[in-house]
Design a protein around this motif. Structure first.
Motif, PDB file in Angstrom:
ATOM      1  N   GLN A  20      32.251 -10.366  15.031  1.00  0.00           N
ATOM      2  CA  GLN A  20      33.706 -10.253  15.095  1.00  0.00           C
ATOM      3  C   GLN A  20      34.145  -8.990  15.822  1.00  0.00           C
ATOM      4  O   GLN A  20      33.468  -7.967  15.740  1.00  0.00           O
ATOM      5  CB  GLN A  20      34.253 -10.192  13.671  1.00  0.00           C
ATOM      6  CG  GLN A  20      35.314 -11.197  13.386  1.00  0.00           C
ATOM      7  CD  GLN A  20      35.672 -11.173  11.900  1.00  0.00           C
ATOM      8  OE1 GLN A  20      35.290 -10.275  11.167  1.00  0.00           O
ATOM      9  NE2 GLN A  20      36.407 -12.168  11.486  1.00  0.00           N
ATOM     10  N   TYR A  76      45.247 -21.303  14.226  1.00  0.00           N
ATOM     11  CA  TYR A  76      43.845 -21.408  13.833  1.00  0.00           C
ATOM     12  C   TYR A  76      43.622 -22.847  13.417  1.00  0.00           C
ATOM     13  O   TYR A  76      44.322 -23.351  12.535  1.00  0.00           O
ATOM     14  CB  TYR A  76      43.545 -20.508  12.623  1.00  0.00           C
ATOM     15  CG  TYR A  76      43.602 -19.038  12.951  1.00  0.00           C
ATOM     16  CD1 TYR A  76      42.475 -18.372  13.380  1.00  0.00           C
ATOM     17  CD2 TYR A  76      44.796 -18.337  12.828  1.00  0.00           C
ATOM     18  CE1 TYR A  76      42.526 -17.019  13.687  1.00  0.00           C
ATOM     19  CE2 TYR A  76      44.855 -16.983  13.134  1.00  0.00           C
ATOM     20  CZ  TYR A  76      43.716 -16.334  13.557  1.00  0.00           C
ATOM     21  OH  TYR A  76      43.767 -14.991  13.862  1.00  0.00           O
ATOM     22  N   GLU A 113      42.854 -21.084  18.368  1.00  0.00           N
ATOM     23  CA  GLU A 113      41.589 -20.444  18.002  1.00  0.00           C
ATOM     24  C   GLU A 113      40.896 -21.403  17.031  1.00  0.00           C
ATOM     25  O   GLU A 113      41.400 -21.666  15.933  1.00  0.00           O
ATOM     26  CB  GLU A 113      41.816 -19.080  17.334  1.00  0.00           C
ATOM     27  CG  GLU A 113      40.501 -18.531  16.781  1.00  0.00           C
ATOM     28  CD  GLU A 113      40.481 -17.035  16.518  1.00  0.00           C
ATOM     29  OE1 GLU A 113      41.480 -16.345  16.787  1.00  0.00           O
ATOM     30  OE2 GLU A 113      39.441 -16.557  16.028  1.00  0.00           O
ATOM     31  N   THR A 128      38.293 -22.565  14.293  1.00  0.00           N
ATOM     32  CA  THR A 128      37.434 -21.996  13.255  1.00  0.00           C
ATOM     33  C   THR A 128      36.369 -23.057  12.980  1.00  0.00           C
ATOM     34  O   THR A 128      36.698 -24.189  12.606  1.00  0.00           O
ATOM     35  CB  THR A 128      38.234 -21.650  11.987  1.00  0.00           C
ATOM     36  OG1 THR A 128      38.996 -22.782  11.596  1.00  0.00           O
ATOM     37  CG2 THR A 128      39.188 -20.506  12.231  1.00  0.00           C
ATOM     38  N   GLU A 131      35.854 -19.000  16.440  1.00  0.00           N
ATOM     39  CA  GLU A 131      35.167 -18.145  15.469  1.00  0.00           C
ATOM     40  C   GLU A 131      34.204 -19.028  14.678  1.00  0.00           C
ATOM     41  O   GLU A 131      34.631 -19.972  14.009  1.00  0.00           O
ATOM     42  CB  GLU A 131      36.162 -17.474  14.526  1.00  0.00           C
ATOM     43  CG  GLU A 131      35.444 -16.529  13.566  1.00  0.00           C
ATOM     44  CD  GLU A 131      36.393 -15.725  12.695  1.00  0.00           C
ATOM     45  OE1 GLU A 131      36.917 -14.709  13.172  1.00  0.00           O
ATOM     46  OE2 GLU A 131      36.606 -16.128  11.546  1.00  0.00           O
ATOM     47  N   THR A 166      31.376 -19.607  11.807  1.00  0.00           N
ATOM     48  CA  THR A 166      30.849 -19.089  10.543  1.00  0.00           C
ATOM     49  C   THR A 166      29.825 -20.101  10.022  1.00  0.00           C
ATOM     50  O   THR A 166      29.813 -21.253  10.466  1.00  0.00           O
ATOM     51  CB  THR A 166      31.956 -18.914   9.476  1.00  0.00           C
ATOM     52  OG1 THR A 166      32.684 -20.133   9.370  1.00  0.00           O
ATOM     53  CG2 THR A 166      32.909 -17.804   9.823  1.00  0.00           C
ATOM     54  N   TRP A 168      27.853 -18.625  19.195  1.00  0.00           N
ATOM     55  CA  TRP A 168      28.623 -17.483  19.716  1.00  0.00           C
ATOM     56  C   TRP A 168      28.224 -17.199  21.168  1.00  0.00           C
ATOM     57  O   TRP A 168      29.088 -17.010  22.024  1.00  0.00           O
ATOM     58  CB  TRP A 168      28.365 -16.226  18.875  1.00  0.00           C
ATOM     59  CG  TRP A 168      29.124 -16.160  17.592  1.00  0.00           C
ATOM     60  CD1 TRP A 168      28.663 -16.511  16.353  1.00  0.00           C
ATOM     61  CD2 TRP A 168      30.474 -15.705  17.391  1.00  0.00           C
ATOM     62  NE1 TRP A 168      29.635 -16.298  15.400  1.00  0.00           N
ATOM     63  CE2 TRP A 168      30.756 -15.803  16.000  1.00  0.00           C
ATOM     64  CE3 TRP A 168      31.473 -15.221  18.234  1.00  0.00           C
ATOM     65  CZ2 TRP A 168      31.986 -15.439  15.453  1.00  0.00           C
ATOM     66  CZ3 TRP A 168      32.698 -14.852  17.675  1.00  0.00           C
ATOM     67  CH2 TRP A 168      32.948 -14.969  16.314  1.00  0.00           C
ATOM     68  N   GLN A 179      34.596 -12.553  24.686  1.00  0.00           N
ATOM     69  CA  GLN A 179      35.640 -12.647  23.666  1.00  0.00           C
ATOM     70  C   GLN A 179      36.816 -11.730  24.034  1.00  0.00           C
ATOM     71  O   GLN A 179      37.979 -12.085  23.862  1.00  0.00           O
ATOM     72  CB  GLN A 179      35.034 -12.219  22.328  1.00  0.00           C
ATOM     73  CG  GLN A 179      35.796 -12.696  21.137  1.00  0.00           C
ATOM     74  CD  GLN A 179      35.110 -12.313  19.822  1.00  0.00           C
ATOM     75  OE1 GLN A 179      34.032 -11.717  19.838  1.00  0.00           O
ATOM     76  NE2 GLN A 179      35.714 -12.630  18.717  1.00  0.00           N
TER      77      GLN A 179
END
Ligand code: SF4
Length: 428
Positions: free
Chosen positions: A24, A270, A295, A297, A326, A328, A381, A390
């Protein structure tokens, strides 16, 4: 005057630090929970706020009472350590916030008191108990939520606002127009925390709060704005004159809603992306067609995620031209369906909450080893940001909002630009 001084309580509200996600960008948003909570405090409480991500705690500085506000599971370890230090010095400590609710029993081992639930209308009692030395070990209002009308304007003046900027760009301010969520998604604890009922604030109160914020850029942290079309459209209609620019969790993608959202200043959303369906593809396109960025997620490691599926998902994100992503890994936070299932199936191998940062694998995925899932997480990523970093993608999103702000005369130059103008030369 003397009497007021004797009655007042010096209350230090602390937001414990936590390590950012491995990949991040290193910036910090002003926290929301503590400023909403501060608005519920009685007048005689003199509150000072410390965001430990940005400031150090001076444990020698005298204080009457300490509050620890924890939002994330990953904050709990540090929150408990801070409490232990203060309690050894004889200072009483109360905990509150989302992560306190998720980890109530363990937190009680480090607390004089634990507050569970929403704080509006409850703090007079807590502080009067504190002053008469009758603080209860637990105040549990999880099933007794206050009327949503009682939610006041958050007290952002307790923040050290100058700290919340990244390379001279002021961070967005966080605000909410509703609580609760009528959905109950697999990895999410909101149903447990805020209830399954959508509870919108009176729109005029939310608008009044947004108007009072000395920042043109906001983050509407409502769980999901896509819960009641009529309310959502009414909210956007009333936001138009504010000329704020904002990001949020999902909004409905009906053209009439998106049209109003764009006019109300929607900057980007998001959006959780679980699959490579045409539905997602079209949804992202509709946002983009209305000038709203996205964005994504992206949660990796669900039971249907094979090696190939994850690779295909990453390609798909590039094809649909997401503005940012992003990634995760699935993390089974307590009180989620994910936790209940994986725990029951004995697939969780770490209950060390310091590992619950959403970039570490703490369970056995169905289709691969934990190590392979972590490799694919890194691959995601690397691949998504291979051609454009990014930082550049973020810069493009910022550029987009600056253009809109210039068009409606709400643009505020960055600090560096101001310095450059003041000294008549280029700075930095
Ligand atoms: S993930 Fe979002 S939409 Fe789903 S339950 Fe949680 S807050 Fe609601």
């Amino acid at each position: 005057m003397k009497e007021v001084k004797e009655l007042s309580v010096k209350f230090r509200l602390i937001y414990p630090k936590w390590p950012k996600l491995e990949r991040q960008t290193e910036f910090h948003l002003p926290p929301h929970g503590p400023v909403v909570f501060a608005a519920t405090l009685p007048d005689h409480v003199k509150v000072e706020f410390i965001d430990e991500n940005l400031e150090n705690i001076d444990f020698d500085d005298p204080v009457d009472f300490v509050g620890i506000s924890m939002m994330l599971t990953i904050q709990t370890g540090r929150g408990w350590d801070i409490a232990d230090i203060y309690r050894k010095r004889g200072v009483k400590v109360i905990f509150g916030g989302i992560a306190t609710m998720l980890h109530a029993e363990e937190t009680m081992n480090h607390a004089d008191s634990v507050f569970l639930g929403e704080a509006e209308g409850r703090m007079d009692k807590v502080f009067s108990d504190f002053k008469s030395d009758q603080l209860r070990k637990i105040y549990n209002y999880m099933d007794n939520r206050p009327p949503i009308e009682s939610v006041g304007t958050a007290r952002r003046e307790i923040l050290n606002r100058g700290l919340y900027n990244y390379k001279g760009v002021q961070m967005v301010d966080l605000v909410h127009a509703s609580r609760g969520c009528r959905f109950h998604c697999y990895p999410c604890a909101v149903a447990y925390l805020g209830g399954r009922e959508f509870r919108p604030r009176p729109i005029d109160r939310a608008i009044e709060e947004m108007e009072s914020i000395d920042n043109n850029r906001l983050f509407m942290v409502d769980n999901s704005l896509a819960q009641d079309t009529a309310w959502e459209m009414d909210l956007f209609r009333q936001m138009i004159p504010l000329k704020k620019k904002w990001c949020s969790h999902p909004i409905e993608d009906k053209p009439e809603v998106l049209d109003l959202a764009a006019r109300a200043g929607a900057w980007y959303v998001y959006q959780a992306i679980f699959d490579t369906s045409d539905y997602i593809k079209e949804r992202i396109k509709r946002y983009h067609d209305h000038g709203i960025g996205v964005e994504g997620t992206i949660l990796l490691g669900l039971d249907n995620h094979t090696d190939d599926y994850i690779k295909r998902l990453i390609d798909f994100l590039l094809e649909i031209e997401l503005d940012l992503a992003e990634f995760t890994v699935l993390t089974p936070f307590p009180h989620t369906k994910a936790f209940h299932e994986l725990h029951k199936q004995k697939r969780i191998f770490s209950y060390n909450w310091n590992d619950y940062s959403a970039d570490k694998v703490v369970y056995y995925p169905k289709q691969m080893s934990p190590e392979r899932l972590h490799e694919l997480f890194q691959h995601a990523w690397n691949t998504f940001y291979e051609d454009e970093s990014q930082t550049i993608k973020m810069f493009k999103l910022l550029q987009r909002v600056s253009i809109r702000e210039r068009a409606d005369n709400t643009y505020r130059p960055r600090r560096r630009e101001l310095a450059s103008r003041a000294f008549g030369r280029k700075v930095g």
